[in-house]
Design a protein around this motif. Structure first.
Motif, PDB file in Angstrom:
ATOM      1  N   ALA A  74       0.843  -1.198   0.000  1.00 20.14           N
ATOM      2  CA  ALA A  74       0.000   0.000   0.000  1.00 20.14           C
ATOM      3  C   ALA A  74       0.878   1.247   0.000  1.00 20.14           C
ATOM      4  N   ALA A  75       0.510   2.214  -0.812  1.00 16.65           N
ATOM      5  CA  ALA A  75       1.243   3.480  -0.875  1.00 16.65           C
ATOM      6  C   ALA A  75       0.802   4.391   0.258  1.00 16.65           C
ATOM      7  N   TYR A  76       1.637   5.361   0.524  1.00 10.76           N
ATOM      8  CA  TYR A  76       1.283   6.438   1.454  1.00 10.76           C
ATOM      9  C   TYR A  76       1.206   7.720   0.637  1.00 10.76           C
ATOM     10  N   ASP A  77       0.071   8.424   0.745  1.00 13.13           N
ATOM     11  CA  ASP A  77      -0.101   9.697   0.046  1.00 13.13           C
ATOM     12  C   ASP A  77      -0.027  10.857   1.040  1.00 13.13           C
ATOM     13  N   ASP A  78       0.926  11.751   0.805  1.00 17.35           N
ATOM     14  CA  ASP A  78       1.044  12.965   1.611  1.00 17.35           C
ATOM     15  C   ASP A  78       0.220  14.052   0.930  1.00 17.35           C
ATOM     16  N   THR A  79      -0.902  14.385   1.535  1.00 14.35           N
ATOM     17  CA  THR A  79      -1.854  15.323   0.928  1.00 14.35           C
ATOM     18  C   THR A  79      -2.009  16.593   1.759  1.00 14.35           C
ATOM     19  N   ARG A  80      -0.937  17.041   2.358  1.00 17.43           N
ATOM     20  CA  ARG A  80      -1.028  18.213   3.256  1.00 17.43           C
ATOM     21  C   ARG A  80      -1.549  19.463   2.559  1.00 17.43           C
ATOM     22  N   ASP A  81      -1.434  19.548   1.222  1.00 12.30           N
ATOM     23  CA  ASP A  81      -1.948  20.709   0.485  1.00 12.30           C
ATOM     24  C   ASP A  81      -3.422  20.582   0.113  1.00 12.30           C
ATOM     25  N   ASN A  82      -4.034  19.473   0.472  1.00 10.80           N
ATOM     26  CA  ASN A  82      -5.447  19.237   0.173  1.00 10.80           C
ATOM     27  C   ASN A  82      -6.309  20.109   1.084  1.00 10.80           C
ATOM     28  N   LYS A  83      -6.924  21.139   0.535  1.00  7.16           N
ATOM     29  CA  LYS A  83      -7.751  22.075   1.325  1.00  7.16           C
ATOM     30  C   LYS A  83      -9.166  21.537   1.549  1.00  7.16           C
ATOM     31  N   HIS A  84      -9.527  20.439   0.855  1.00  9.93           N
ATOM     32  CA  HIS A  84     -10.867  19.862   0.965  1.00  9.93           C
ATOM     33  C   HIS A  84     -10.786  18.350   1.162  1.00  9.93           C
ATOM     34  N   PRO A  85     -10.261  17.902   2.323  1.00  9.20           N
ATOM     35  CA  PRO A  85     -10.105  16.457   2.536  1.00  9.20           C
ATOM     36  C   PRO A  85     -11.429  15.697   2.560  1.00  9.20           C
ATOM     37  N   GLU A  86     -12.525  16.409   2.809  1.00 11.91           N
ATOM     38  CA  GLU A  86     -13.830  15.738   2.789  1.00 11.91           C
ATOM     39  C   GLU A  86     -14.268  15.433   1.356  1.00 11.91           C
ATOM     40  N   LEU A  87     -13.775  16.187   0.375  1.00 14.76           N
ATOM     41  CA  LEU A  87     -14.077  15.927  -1.038  1.00 14.76           C
ATOM     42  C   LEU A  87     -13.068  14.974  -1.673  1.00 14.76           C
ATOM     43  N   TYR A  88     -11.809  15.178  -1.358  1.00 12.33           N
ATOM     44  CA  TYR A  88     -10.730  14.395  -1.949  1.00 12.33           C
ATOM     45  C   TYR A  88     -10.144  13.482  -0.868  1.00 12.33           C
ATOM     46  N   THR A  89     -10.890  12.438  -0.563  1.00  9.38           N
ATOM     47  CA  THR A  89     -10.514  11.519   0.511  1.00  9.38           C
ATOM     48  C   THR A  89      -9.366  10.616   0.081  1.00  9.38           C
TER      49      THR A  89
END
Length: 181
Positions: A74-89
């Motif tokens: 399984a990969a790990y995704d670092d999404t710290r720039d994601n301003k809408h984590p509820e949309l882009y889960t």
């Protein structure tokens, strides 16, 4: 010359001989690789797929034909720039098939062949486009035997690494980093 004409859009149609046609994925795999998937590593035969989905289907069928246990890296995704984590889960990001980006889930089996898609260490042959066979793996490393090029036969260690995914490449409103083999 014909491949160049295809690539340049000069040929509208590519004739495929009837002897090269197949009615199913399993028939195609059998005709190209034979019945012993473990003997494939010594073969120079390849199947080219036109879409990522077709590639995934063929790869899954080939992997299923190889005996042994499968490990799902399984990969790990670092999404710290994601301003809408509820949309882009995380589940949504995992479902995306992005060109040139390692998959979010990579099934590994000893004896299976894989294409390296990153320049890990070109000096030893571990570079983008190199075909290799998995010898063994852990959570963080894969030992592979190089199958093509001047380094064929060499065993190298492939670590997990970071792959930057730009918003231009993904179509998402943010960049992220995927850590995978």
């Amino acid at each position: 010359a014909q491949l160049e004409q295809i690539g340049n859009g000069i040929l509208d149609r590519v004739p495929i001989p009837d002897t090269s046609r197949s009615g199913s994925v399993s028939d195609l795999i059998s005709r190209v690789y034979g019945d012993n998937m473990l003997a494939v590593s010594s073969s120079r035969h390849l199947i080219m797929a036109f879409t990522l989905q077709m590639c995934n289907d063929i790869n899954a069928a080939c992997l299923a034909a190889i005996p042994g246990d499968e490990f799902c890296a399984a990969a790990y995704d670092d999404t710290r720039d994601n301003k809408h984590p509820e949309l882009y889960t995380d589940d949504y990001l995992s479902s995306l098939q992005l060109h040139g980006v390692p998959p979010s889930s990579l099934p590994l089996k000893v004896g299976a062949r894989y294409m390296i898609i990153k320049n890990y260490n070109p000096a030893v042959g571990a570079c983008n486009g190199t075909l290799c066979e998995v010898m063994q793996f852990t959570r963080n490393f894969v030992h592979v035997k190089i199958q093509t090029g001047k380094h064929a036969g060499r065993v190298v260690l492939i670590p997990r690494c970071s792959c930057h995914v730009s918003h231009e490449n993904s179509g998402l409103p943010f960049d992220f980093t995927r850590v995978q083999f």
